[in-house]
Structures are given as C-alpha cells and as structure tokens.
Design a protein around this motif. Structure first.
Motif, PDB file in Angstrom:
ATOM      1  N   PHE A  49      37.078  67.605  34.690  1.00  0.00           N
ATOM      2  CA  PHE A  49      36.687  68.662  35.631  1.00  0.00           C
ATOM      3  C   PHE A  49      35.290  69.194  35.345  1.00  0.00           C
ATOM      4  CE2 PHE A  49      39.488  70.217  32.247  1.00  0.00           C
ATOM      5  CZ  PHE A  49      38.595  70.978  31.533  1.00  0.00           C
ATOM      6  N   CYS A  50      34.534  68.508  34.526  1.00  0.00           N
ATOM      7  CA  CYS A  50      33.253  69.046  34.066  1.00  0.00           C
ATOM      8  C   CYS A  50      32.337  69.398  35.245  1.00  0.00           C
ATOM      9  CB  CYS A  50      32.560  68.032  33.155  1.00  0.00           C
ATOM     10  SG  CYS A  50      31.041  68.667  32.425  1.00  0.00           S
ATOM     11  N   VAL A  90      41.799  77.495  34.333  1.00  0.00           N
ATOM     12  CA  VAL A  90      43.155  77.232  34.833  1.00  0.00           C
ATOM     13  C   VAL A  90      43.092  76.155  35.919  1.00  0.00           C
ATOM     14  CG1 VAL A  90      45.219  78.244  35.865  1.00  0.00           C
ATOM     15  CG2 VAL A  90      43.807  79.612  34.296  1.00  0.00           C
ATOM     16  N   VAL A  91      43.611  74.993  35.600  1.00  0.00           N
ATOM     17  CA  VAL A  91      43.559  73.853  36.524  1.00  0.00           C
ATOM     18  C   VAL A  91      44.923  73.701  37.190  1.00  0.00           C
ATOM     19  CG1 VAL A  91      43.062  71.391  36.756  1.00  0.00           C
ATOM     20  CG2 VAL A  91      41.916  72.733  34.975  1.00  0.00           C
ATOM     21  N   PRO A  92      44.966  73.843  38.507  1.00  0.00           N
ATOM     22  CA  PRO A  92      46.264  73.799  39.198  1.00  0.00           C
ATOM     23  C   PRO A  92      47.058  72.549  38.844  1.00  0.00           C
ATOM     24  CG  PRO A  92      44.546  74.478  40.706  1.00  0.00           C
ATOM     25  CD  PRO A  92      43.852  74.085  39.434  1.00  0.00           C
ATOM     26  N   ASN A 140      40.501  66.005  43.524  1.00  0.00           N
ATOM     27  CA  ASN A 140      41.675  65.979  44.391  1.00  0.00           C
ATOM     28  C   ASN A 140      42.560  67.207  44.230  1.00  0.00           C
ATOM     29  OD1 ASN A 140      42.178  65.109  41.783  1.00  0.00           O
ATOM     30  ND2 ASN A 140      44.040  64.028  42.368  1.00  0.00           N
ATOM     31  N   LEU A 141      42.146  68.122  43.359  1.00  0.00           N
ATOM     32  CA  LEU A 141      42.953  69.332  43.156  1.00  0.00           C
ATOM     33  C   LEU A 141      42.291  70.518  43.843  1.00  0.00           C
ATOM     34  CD1 LEU A 141      43.966  68.966  39.387  1.00  0.00           C
ATOM     35  CD2 LEU A 141      45.328  68.469  41.418  1.00  0.00           C
ATOM     36  N   PRO A 142      43.103  71.487  44.264  1.00  0.00           N
ATOM     37  CA  PRO A 142      42.528  72.653  44.957  1.00  0.00           C
ATOM     38  C   PRO A 142      41.944  73.663  43.967  1.00  0.00           C
ATOM     39  CG  PRO A 142      44.890  72.881  44.763  1.00  0.00           C
ATOM     40  CD  PRO A 142      44.562  71.533  44.195  1.00  0.00           C
ATOM     41  N   ILE A 143      41.192  74.591  44.512  1.00  0.00           N
ATOM     42  CA  ILE A 143      40.714  75.726  43.719  1.00  0.00           C
ATOM     43  C   ILE A 143      41.929  76.504  43.209  1.00  0.00           C
ATOM     44  CG2 ILE A 143      39.537  77.972  43.955  1.00  0.00           C
ATOM     45  CD1 ILE A 143      37.685  76.609  45.983  1.00  0.00           C
ATOM     46  N   THR A 144      41.822  77.033  42.014  1.00  0.00           N
ATOM     47  CA  THR A 144      42.938  77.807  41.454  1.00  0.00           C
ATOM     48  C   THR A 144      43.199  79.053  42.312  1.00  0.00           C
ATOM     49  OG1 THR A 144      41.982  77.231  39.318  1.00  0.00           O
ATOM     50  CG2 THR A 144      43.839  78.759  39.309  1.00  0.00           C
ATOM     51  N   PRO A 145      44.417  79.250  42.765  1.00  0.00           N
ATOM     52  CA  PRO A 145      44.715  80.487  43.520  1.00  0.00           C
ATOM     53  C   PRO A 145      44.485  81.711  42.635  1.00  0.00           C
ATOM     54  CG  PRO A 145      46.502  78.888  43.727  1.00  0.00           C
ATOM     55  CD  PRO A 145      45.586  78.365  42.676  1.00  0.00           C
TER      56      PRO A 145
END
Lengths: 339, 379
Positions: B131-132, B261-263, B302-307
C-alpha cells in the motif's frame, strides 16, 4: 491475493490489448508455439552445441567459430540446413529486435561479445535492419566494461543499458511481482532474444534464461527472497516480457559452478558451448543439470544439499505459469558439435 | 508547503528540471539515449552495519533480514552494494525528496506542535508494503530517481534558513540511509536543529540504538498486529518491530505509533484490542497511537478507502484498553485529530488537517487541571 489478479477495467483492457498484440506478432514463429498449451506428445527442444576449438590457444573466443557454433546450434534447433532458414523462423524484416545480454559478471563471466556479434550478423542476414537491433542490459557502464562498444543513433546496431532511457512509470504485475519494465523492451522491441550466461547463483541456485529477465525490471532486489521463488517465474509472466521473448541462447563458453553470480576464476570453466531453446524452462533445467555435473566432478555437494536448489524452475512450469516444461520426458535434448 | 528562500528555490528548481528532462526523454520513444550518468562516488560510503564473509560475500546487519550479498549485488533495500567484498551505501547525501512540511504531517502530535520539519529522503526501503504511498522512490534504486547532492551541513543550513527546528528523515525508510541520517543529525545538532525519524522500525538492535539514538523523536509505522500481514502485505516481520518499540522506550526516546487501517486486512476488533493491550503493557498508556485512513495505491488499488467509522471503532477500542492519546489520521476536520486532556477532557491542541489552530499546553501540562501531558514541547 490471487495470482495475476487484474485490478480494474483499465488493467483488464490493457491486458487484452497486450495479449492480442502478442498473438498478432508471434504467429507462425517459435515463441508462439512455445506459448500455446502444448499437446501431450509435443516436446520442447533444447540444443547443446559444443566447439572444443572455440578458443585459439588461450586467447578469446574466435569470432568465426562463434558464428559457426551459433549456426550449428540454430540449425539443430530449427531443423534447417541453412542458417537463413532458421532466422526466418525467429524474426521478420521490419521487426525490432532486442538482445538481452548479461554483464553483471564483468569481463570474466559475461555474455560473449563475439557471440552477440555473430547473432547480430545473422539477424541482419534475415532482413532486420542494423538500427532495429539493440543490445542491452541494465547498466551501460557494466556493458562497456565487459567489452561491448556502446552505440546510440545512426544506421548501426544499437548498444546501451536501460539506465540511458529508464523504466516505464507504470507498474506491470503478475503474482508476487509489481515492477516497472525497461523502456528498451517496451518501446524499442518487437522480439526479445535472451542471451544469458550459465552460472551458479548463491541465492537462486543457478541463473540462466529465466533469471536473466531480472535485468529488465527496476526492482530485482525485491525478487531475491526465498531463492528467488516464485519471483523468477512471475517476472517472466509479465506481459511485456512474455509477449516478446522468442529465443533463448545461453552462453556457456565460460560458465561457473560455484560462487556465482560474480566472477571468481577458481570456480569458472570453459564449457565452450551454447544452449539454445525456445523454452526457457527446459533450457534452465538442462543448464541446472550441467552445473550439477560440474559440481559433482569438482567434489562439491548438489545444490539441493547446499540448500539452494533452483525451485523457481518447477514453479515456471506449474499450472499458474506454464512458461515451459521441466519434465525431461517432455524435452527433446540434442547435443551437437562443431567439427 | 511553506514559501522557501532563493537558495532553496534554486535547489528545487534544479531538481524539477532534472525530472523534467528525464520525463521529456521518456515521453519520446524515438529519442536516443542520454549521455552516461555521472560518477556516483560522492554518494558512496562504506556501510556501517555488516559482516564480511568468505568468497567476497557479506552479511548485512542493518535490518533483521540479514541479506547475504554476493560481490556486485545489492541487498533487498536496493541502496547497498557489495563491491569486492566491501559493502557500501550508495545514498549518502543523495536526496531524492526534500520538502518543508508541518510536523503534524509526519505525524508527530506530541512534538513541537505547529512547527516545520525540513523533510528529506533517499531512494530505497527494506520492506515492500503493498500500500506504499511513496513507492516510486521507496521501491526504486537510487540511480532510477532524480536526486540532488545535499550533504549533511547543507541540510542543516537549509533547515535553519527556512525556520525549521527539525530535520525529518521520512517518505522512504530512513533505516536504509542510516549513515547519512546519523551524519545529518550530528550536523543539525551542531546548528541547533533537531532530528526525527519516520520509520518502519525494522532494524537490528545495534543499528537502531546507533541511528535512532541520535534522534529527538521517532515515529514508528506499526503496519499491523499480525505476523501474517507482515509476511504477506509488508514483506517483513512483526516481532523485530515490536522489539524496536520496546528498545526505544528503554532509550527514553519520544515515540509515536501510526497504524494504517487497511480494510479487510488489519481492521478487526480483536487485532485493535491486542495491539492496544500490547502497547499499554509494554510501552505504557501515554504513547500516542494514530489510526490513519488507507487510500488505494501501488499494489493495493482494489481496496476501498478506510471508512471513518472503522477508525472511530479502532480509537474507541484502544481507549477502552487504557491508551490516553489515540488519534484519527488522514481525515481532515475530524475531532479525533485533537489532543484532549485525559483528566478533564478539554481540548488542548486543536488541529484541522496539518494545521494547529490552538495550542494550550503550557510547561508540559494542561492549563485547566494541571495534568502532565507527555511529549516534547516548546521550552
């Protein structure tokens, strides 16, 4: 994460276009055959060609004999009686050809300049323009140090490192690998001819055809853990590489069985041979066996016993990669000699 | 970024020009290669933490990875090279990023709030976080990114000229340029400028003590509280990072922790609870912990922004475990950015984004109830 997972619509479309381009440029040629699922009875041909007189009494490689050795190997690979017929199966006039050499080992243990000169001569004989051929590795200074004459521009064979033009800004991905690829490969090349050196490797076990592709990505240092497995296989799956790689000519004129990949004269030997194949996995398996034989001859343990078997070769052959075969029963190994 | 003086401007302009010329070449497939790159000997120093082995190999002792590097090869970080059996750093004074940032951007919330940090980086990193946000420099080799020669004294002078009380080693991983970091920290201290490291904490004990012993504060990115995440997403190990945090505590070094925090990957309640419990037990309840919002980048697009609700949940759990200073990061305007007095609950430092709107801490304490607030405060 799933291997080879496509992230979004843009990547999916890019992948489709790249795949279509690969099929379009590869029809009827060796690589296209290698890339398709092989029928059960099909075998990957690997030629090992020797010339005991390749070197003239302690001097370097004789250019004329290097050309003859290359011709002998290619004629055996392609089942052709004349060199021209071989090269017509590899390239077509108008195509741009990149020759990936390996110059990490310095003067003692790098791709032989005379061999590459012979290759360029044959490519031109097949109708490829001199200026459409580029000899490259990662670093220009390393190439120059090894004896390659750096050439840029003009109607001549080009020769320089990726450091001169850089890597693509965008990432290419497969499995564990996310890398930027050399612009020489992506922008100046339709056909890639891979000319590695047969070497022991302290981490990977051996380095030959497959691992030489580390020299076209920007982050090979991130691909060395775990004996380079599965990274070597994953790098070779990158579309930019896979769609262009057509022929692998492993330079075993001088090779090393221990202490690689750097040059240590005490571990080097003159095999005076070339290994040639369209299947990099079959070639690497054959190369591995050659190194094991030399290690046994020198009283060294096997790479397995040394804790560094080249497991990436089997990975490259597995169902997720299908880059070739590591099964000797599916290889057609041919040994030839120059008289 | 703050306005900078003429000299700094020229430095930045030169750097930008370099980028421009390279991009220009890159954009034209027909362009012939540029001239050879200049000799890089001025960036090369013998590395400090390594061991020589037989056959011209070396074992790097900088980080727990302990790369065994053959002649002419580089370690995992890509910025250290074995040349004939001697290991070299290739990034001393080779600065590929230099900016003037608010210290809150690091983030360090209990360290000179509202001040500026002259922030520098070289290429390279000893992990490979999927995620860098700065992968274009952290995952590159030094010769692949434009850089300027900025020796330690120049950086200290630039920091002083630009009214930065602190030099921050950040953006990539300062551990991999530790020799440069130590020399620059010394030069800074001689000029009255402090130093802070923004690090993943993945170092061996000797290197950590030597390099970060020269820091005035350290921020550690604790990427997750599971070895699986470290193995699969970071390419590292959890335990050495926890060991580093304990060592920094023993060194009495001011330390703050960031947890991105990675969903779906590190956002479970139990993981938050275990993390906070470990911090309270091993470091104490006064260590600031920042839960920051993930944005898709690099290999995790492919992951969303952390809620925000997830960050709020993490904060509530950590506070419930006894941590007094838990923040929410990368969410401008969220009240979780403020520093509250743990006793009277009044706002002591009010922030919007990286801006400090109100700073009420006086002599290291709450002006309302006298509660001591830990940190490095203005004298």
């Amino acid at each position: 994460m799933r291997k080879g997972h496509l992230e979004n619509r843009r990547e999916f479309l890019t992948g489709c276009l790249a795949g279509a381009a690969a099929l379009a440029c590869g029809d009827g040629l060796l690589q296209a055959e290698a890339m398709r699922p092989q029928p059960r009875e099909a075998k990957s041909k690997v030629v090992v060609a020797h010339d005991a007189l390749l070197r003239r009494s302690g001097a370097g490689v004789d250019p004329a004999r290097a050309l003859a050795l290359l011709d002998r190997a290619m004629q055996a690979l392609c089942a052709e009686s004349e060199p021209a017929g071989c090269w017509r199966k590899i390239v077509r006039p108008g195509q741009r050809v990149a020759i990936k050499v390996n110059t990490l080992g310095g003067r003692g243990l790098s791709t032989n300049v005379q061999l590459v000169d012979a290759l360029c001569e044959r490519l031109q004989s097949a109708g490829v323009r001199a200026q459409d051929i580029v000899i490259f590795d990662r670093d220009t200074a390393e190439m120059e140090h090894t004896g390659f004459r750096i050439r840029t521009g003009g109607n001549q064979v080009q020769c320089f490192g990726t450091d001169r033009v850089g890597y693509e800004d965008s990432l290419s991905r497969f499995g564990s690998v996310g890398s930027r690829v050399s612009k020489i490969l992506t922008r100046q090349c339709d056909v890639l001819i891979n000319v590695p050196v047969l070497k022991d490797h302290d981490g990977a076990g051996i380095t030959a055809a497959l691992k030489n592709m580390y020299g076209v990505i920007h982050n090979p240092n991130k691909c060395h853990p775990n004996g380079c497995n599965p990274y070597v296989a994953d790098v070779n799956m990158l579309t930019e590489i896979r769609s262009r790689a057509r022929l692998h000519i492993c330079d075993a004129t001088t090779a090393c069985y221990e202490g690689g990949p750097g040059f240590k004269p005490q571990f080097a030997w003159h095999e005076n041979a070339l290994l040639v194949s369209a299947d990099p996995v079959a070639l690497d398996h054959t190369a591995w066996q050659m190194i094991e034989r030399k290690r046994a001859e020198k009283g060294l343990s096997t790479l397995e016993a040394d804790g560094r078997p080249p497991r990436y070769i089997a990975t490259a052959a597995d169902a997720a990669h299908r880059l070739g075969t590591n099964d000797p029963r599916r290889m057609d190994l041919s040994e030839v000699r120059v008289a | 970024m703050q306005p900078i003086d003429r000299r700094s401007f020229l430095l930045c302009a030169a750097s930008a020009g370099m980028v421009g010329s390279i991009r220009c070449l890159a954009g034209s497939p027909a362009a012939w290669p540029a001239a050879a790159s200049p000799d890089d000997s001025r960036y090369r120093r013998e590395a400090q933490f390594y061991q020589k082995l037989a056959n011209r190999k070396i074992k790097c002792k900088l980080c727990p990875r302990e790369c065994i590097v053959g002649d002419k090869e580089r370690g995992y970080c890509g910025v250290r090279e074995n040349r004939g059996g001697t290991y070299y750093t290739l990034v001393h004074s080779r600065v590929c990023a230099a900016h003037i940032d608010p210290i809150e951007k690091k983030p360090l919330f209990h360290y000179l709030p509202g001040t500026l940090a002259f922030s520098v980086a070289t290429a390279g990193c000893n992990v490979d976080c999927k995620f860098c946000q700065n992968w274009d420099i952290s995952q590159s080799r030094p010769e692949q990114v434009p850089a300027n020669y900025l020796p330690p004294q120049t950086i200290a002078a630039l920091a002083a000229q630009n009214h930065c009380p602190t030099i921050a080693y950040t953006y990539s991983e300062p551990a991999v340029f530790s020799e440069f970091l130590m020399d620059t920290a010394d030069a800074g201290h001689q000029a009255g400028i402090r130093s802070v490291a923004i690090s993943n904490g993945y170092l061996q004990d000797e290197a950590l003590r030597a390099a970060y012993g020269k820091m005035d504060a350290v921020k550690i990115d604790l990427k997750a509280f599971s070895q699986g995440f470290y193995r699969d997403v970071v390419g590292g190990e959890l335990k050495p990072v926890l060991d580093s945090l304990v060592t920094l505590r023993k060194m009495n070094k001011w330390t703050e922790i960031v947890y991105l925090v990675v969903p779906t990957l590190n956002d479970g309640d139990q993981e938050f609870r275990s993390l906070a419990g470990w911090i309270r037990t091993n470091l104490g309840g006064e260590v600031p912990l920042h839960f920051t919002q993930f944005h898709p980048d690099y290999l995790l697009r492919n992951l969303p922004i952390t809620p925000v609700s997830t960050l709020e949940r993490a904060k509530a759990i950590a506070e419930g475990e006894g941590l007094h200073y838990v923040y929410i990061g990368n969410v401008p305007g969220h009240p979780g950015q403020h520093t509250y007095c743990p006793r009277c609950r009044k706002v002591l430092v009010a922030r919007t984004g990286f801006e400090v709107r109100q700073m009420l801490i006086r002599k290291g304490g709450c002006p309302f109830c006298g509660q001591r607030i830990p940190g490095v405060w203005h004298s």
